[in-house]
Design a protein around this motif. Sequence first.
Motif, short mmCIF file in Angstrom:
data_model
loop_
_atom_site.label_atom_id
_atom_site.label_comp_id
_atom_site.label_asym_id
_atom_site.label_seq_id
_atom_site.Cartn_x
_atom_site.Cartn_y
_atom_site.Cartn_z
N ARG A 209 0.84 -1.20 0.00
CA ARG A 209 0.00 0.00 0.00
C ARG A 209 0.87 1.25 0.00
O ARG A 209 0.59 2.22 -0.72
CB ARG A 209 -0.91 -0.01 1.22
N THR A 210 1.92 1.24 0.82
CA THR A 210 2.83 2.38 0.89
C THR A 210 3.47 2.66 -0.46
O THR A 210 3.53 3.80 -0.92
CB THR A 210 3.91 2.12 1.96
N LYS A 211 3.95 1.63 -1.11
CA LYS A 211 4.57 1.79 -2.43
C LYS A 211 3.57 2.34 -3.44
O LYS A 211 3.90 3.21 -4.26
CB LYS A 211 5.12 0.46 -2.92
N SER A 212 2.36 1.82 -3.40
CA SER A 212 1.34 2.27 -4.34
C SER A 212 1.03 3.75 -4.15
O SER A 212 0.91 4.51 -5.13
CB SER A 212 0.07 1.44 -4.15
N ASP A 213 0.91 4.18 -2.89
CA ASP A 213 0.64 5.59 -2.63
C ASP A 213 1.80 6.48 -3.07
O ASP A 213 1.59 7.56 -3.65
CB ASP A 213 0.38 5.79 -1.13
N LEU A 214 3.02 6.05 -2.79
CA LEU A 214 4.18 6.83 -3.19
C LEU A 214 4.25 6.96 -4.71
O LEU A 214 4.52 8.05 -5.25
CB LEU A 214 5.46 6.19 -2.67
N LEU A 215 4.02 5.87 -5.40
CA LEU A 215 4.08 5.90 -6.87
C LEU A 215 3.00 6.81 -7.44
O LEU A 215 3.24 7.56 -8.40
CB LEU A 215 3.92 4.48 -7.42
N TYR A 216 1.83 6.80 -6.82
CA TYR A 216 0.75 7.68 -7.26
C TYR A 216 1.17 9.15 -7.12
O TYR A 216 0.98 9.95 -8.04
CB TYR A 216 -0.50 7.41 -6.43
N LEU A 217 1.76 9.50 -5.99
CA LEU A 217 2.18 10.88 -5.77
C LEU A 217 3.29 11.29 -6.74
O LEU A 217 3.26 12.38 -7.31
CB LEU A 217 2.66 11.04 -4.33
N ILE A 218 4.27 10.41 -6.92
CA ILE A 218 5.39 10.71 -7.82
C ILE A 218 4.89 10.89 -9.25
O ILE A 218 5.25 11.85 -9.94
CB ILE A 218 6.45 9.60 -7.74
N ASN A 219 4.06 9.97 -9.68
CA ASN A 219 3.58 10.01 -11.07
C ASN A 219 2.66 11.19 -11.34
O ASN A 219 2.46 11.58 -12.49
CB ASN A 219 2.85 8.71 -11.42
N ASN A 220 2.11 11.77 -10.27
CA ASN A 220 1.22 12.92 -10.44
C ASN A 220 1.90 14.24 -10.13
O ASN A 220 1.22 15.26 -9.94
CB ASN A 220 -0.04 12.75 -9.58
N GLY A 221 3.23 14.23 -10.06
CA GLY A 221 3.96 15.48 -10.04
C GLY A 221 4.47 15.97 -8.71
O GLY A 221 4.94 17.11 -8.62
N ALA A 222 4.42 15.15 -7.64
CA ALA A 222 4.95 15.59 -6.35
C ALA A 222 6.45 15.86 -6.49
O ALA A 222 7.18 15.11 -7.12
CB ALA A 222 4.71 14.53 -5.29
N LYS A 223 6.91 16.96 -5.89
CA LYS A 223 8.32 17.35 -5.97
C LYS A 223 9.06 17.18 -4.65
O LYS A 223 10.27 17.00 -4.64
CB LYS A 223 8.43 18.81 -6.42
N LEU A 224 8.34 17.26 -3.52
CA LEU A 224 8.97 17.10 -2.22
C LEU A 224 8.03 16.33 -1.30
O LEU A 224 6.92 16.78 -1.02
CB LEU A 224 9.30 18.46 -1.60
N ILE A 225 8.49 15.16 -0.85
CA ILE A 225 7.71 14.33 0.07
C ILE A 225 8.50 14.21 1.37
O ILE A 225 9.65 13.75 1.37
CB ILE A 225 7.44 12.93 -0.52
#
Length: 625
Positions: A209-225
């Motif tokens: 679940r954690t990986k899926s959420d991270l990938l969603y954020l990255i693929n949608n343009g997140a620049k700083l997590i």
Amino acid sequence: MKVVLATLNAKYIHTSLALRCLKAHCEPEFPIELAEFTIKDPVMNIVSDLYQRKPDVIGFSCYIWNIEETIKVISMLRKVLPEVKVVLGGPEVSYDTTYWMERLPDVDFIIVGEGEETLLHLLREMSTDRKYHFVFGVAYRNKAGEILVNPPRPKLDLNQIPSPYRFAEDLPDLGRRVVYFETSRGCPFSCQFCLSSIEVGVRYFDMERTKSDLLYLINNGAKLIKFVDRTFNIKRDYAMEIFQFLIDNHNGCVFQFEITADIMRPEVLDFLAEHAPPGIFRFEIGVQSTNDPTNELVKRRQNFAKLTRTVTKVKNSGKIDQHLDLIAGLPLEDYEIFRTTFNDVFALRPEEIQLGFLKLLRGTGLRIDAAKYGYVYMDHAPYEMLSNDMLPFDDVVRLKRLEDVLEKYWNSHRLDTTMEHLMEREFGSPFDFFQAFGDYWEGQGWQKIGHQLEDLFVRLSSFLEGRELKHPEVAQGLMRLDYFMNHKYKPRKIWWQDVIDKDEAARILRAAAEHPERLGSVFAELGLNERELHKHAVVERMPFDVAYWMNVGQTEGQGSVDDGNSNDPSNPDIQAASTAVITSVQTLDAAPSADIESSIVIVVYQQQDNGRPLVFVVSEKMLYA
């Protein structure tokens, strides 16, 4: 029933993970609107916005940085929406809850601890039978006006909470704001100044679940997590798997972690040194104190030798920026002991040192035992200490001055070269430099006015002029070099008076264009003619051997390349060109030396994709050979 959840963030670029967790858990049973503001927003503007939403229930997420501003909003909101139900939650009101209910008569409910299941249950009761005594983890007023605090709610199974990262309304701003992310809750340590010590044990979200959420954020343009886990690396295999996943999928996003450095295993450090792309990871490391009696008293287990090993190895890899935290005002640490702590940590040369002052947070062991150590502290948030039995207020004020110039002159990385010279060769220690400069800064009244880039140099120069330096010409020369390195383009003005003669500058540039090999292969490969050099380069003569005083390598190409200060998306004040590639060219007949009378410095702009200037240092003898 219309529900609005609100908070006042410290800055616009911040986002509230808490509100999103609550919204995800309560929908679709109760549609929820989110309303985020900042502590700098006028109260009238916030109230007007919330009023126009016409909520039946409004909840506020409360922290030490926003509680007093939130109280003002609630007071005004109650006057214009007298029937609205006001709910508070968050760490600031989860302790001394009865105090908050008594202090704030405009508040109807306070949620204590984790709020997802408690808020959902509370909303169900609000919309039906209103049997609030059944809602574990809530404080409320009964019909007689009595304050009742229900028993706490058992800890949640984290994997029962829906993802808070997938709201469509967040997508447009994902790349412009900080995304806060949690892979776990709880902390294994018992530090008596920290709220995290109160919850025993650590719970983790499911890895997939954690990986899926991270990938969603990255693929949608997140620049700083920013990961909010209190000790991200406590479970080595879990941390390693996420590190590998982010290395494989980062897509240019930057990730910040809070780590405990003295438990970082050598194999993890080796893995990161070998595989982590430069600049995508940042570590925040809480050192707080290097005084063993202090750490023992506050139940903070720390092996500073192992911490030093970790920080040094990470720094030497050149891959990861490090932010080290210190706390002034801990028990058993007076001014001189804190001076040692500061110098111990500064010797590690992290990219950033944050000097904070102890806050006596509600619910913590140190607040409970405050009288034992003579603490005097602010009555209201942030409850910062004013003095204790070893650190009088006079010393606190002095350390505040040090903190101010530390932030401006080290953490901003405007004058790295000059700072190193002054701290290593002109002052007794880094602490002594920052303290003396901080005292001078306040004496001039500069803490009351703003500053531009040029002001930082002028004010440091003014401070140094009043001191008997061993090598004043070196300090002034390195300041000029730092000033040049702070620009992406050829600067239009300079702050010093003894400018090199235009004819002399032209002669130097002509020699450089006609014999580029004398400045080394890097310069020669630029292929710049004299006209281009006049457009893109500045020239300065230094009355000393720059290479020697900077400890730059003795052969061509052995310069210093500092990649540790690239732009922080959450700090736009730091320029991308704050560091440069410095190439020192070997002299004809000698290594860099303190005896060489002068150097020629040529700074060339707009030749690198990263926007940083190139700095070439050569002896006059070499240039005109």
